[in-house]
Design an enzyme around this catalytic site. Sequence first.
Site, PDB file in Angstrom:
ATOM      1  N   HIS A  98      33.783  29.685  50.520  1.00 39.73           N
ATOM      2  CA  HIS A  98      35.003  30.077  49.834  1.00 39.73           C
ATOM      3  C   HIS A  98      34.640  31.179  48.838  1.00 39.73           C
ATOM      4  CE1 HIS A  98      37.692  27.066  51.425  1.00 39.73           C
ATOM      5  NE2 HIS A  98      36.896  26.063  51.055  1.00 39.73           N
ATOM      6  N   CYS A 138      37.059  34.539  51.364  1.00 40.15           N
ATOM      7  CA  CYS A 138      38.289  35.147  50.853  1.00 40.15           C
ATOM      8  C   CYS A 138      37.962  36.108  49.709  1.00 40.15           C
ATOM      9  CB  CYS A 138      39.251  34.075  50.346  1.00 40.15           C
ATOM     10  SG  CYS A 138      39.913  33.022  51.650  1.00 40.15           S
TER      11      CYS A 138
END
Length: 279
Positions: A98, A138
């Site tokens: 992430h 991301c």
Amino acid sequence: MLDAGDFISISTMFSCLKEIPRGNRAILVSVTDFYPGVQLAKRRGAKRDTKRLHKILYKLGFQVDVYEDLSAEETYEVFEAASRESVEDCFVGVISSHGEEGLVFGVDGKAVKLAQIFSLFSNPAMDGKTKLFFVQACRGVDLDPGVETDSAEDDKEDSFSHLLSIPVDSAVVFATSPGYSAFMHPLGSVFLQTLCDLLEMEGGQDLEVTQLLTRLNYRVAYGFEARGPQLAGKKEMPCFVSRLTRQAFPFSLRETGLWGVHQYLPDEPADEARRASIR
């Protein structure tokens, strides 16, 4: 026309692969399960990406080291150690977790600053070597509708500040554009799985690296579209930043005299179309 004697046996091919000089190295760092209490979801599909990358890069002559579920501090330590070991021609670093713009998260939920990772490779051991970084994470929370427009002006002056740390003779490839989310599915990420597809296709390994990365951008941008009630029609646009000063062919086996060997190895069945869910 080729006859049966022109083909290399499977056992001979694997023997040849073991003998490929492994002067180039790849480090694969991937986070799947975060510590209890860390408010970051499990990344189903990350292990599949790592397994396939390991297999392909090993076939292409790389020494490959895999590190899973590292803390932020451990991630720095792994890349620092790797930066001190010279390579013959090329170093490949893959980071999958992430993330937000300019950083990814360790298994402990602490931030790993990409600028600090990149800057480690500005040293004498890596001078003149090609350095490629692939970041599957991301870079924000926006979703790309796939509308072709000019880029909006970014009011965050330091949004690209981490890119200033990229060493000479390096390229950094991001799964998505600044501010946007990257897609992940239990079958793997569209970004890294497409990279694997290109490296396994005939001739893909022999592309000059910027040609390969441009083709990667095209394949993801025009060949992928998310599905589902919330994400239907959403797209992903990878991008790369290059400070390369010369052409590089890091995935070609021509110079080893074994070009074509990997083309005859049995491949795993192709995955069905990947249905993406946002990280």
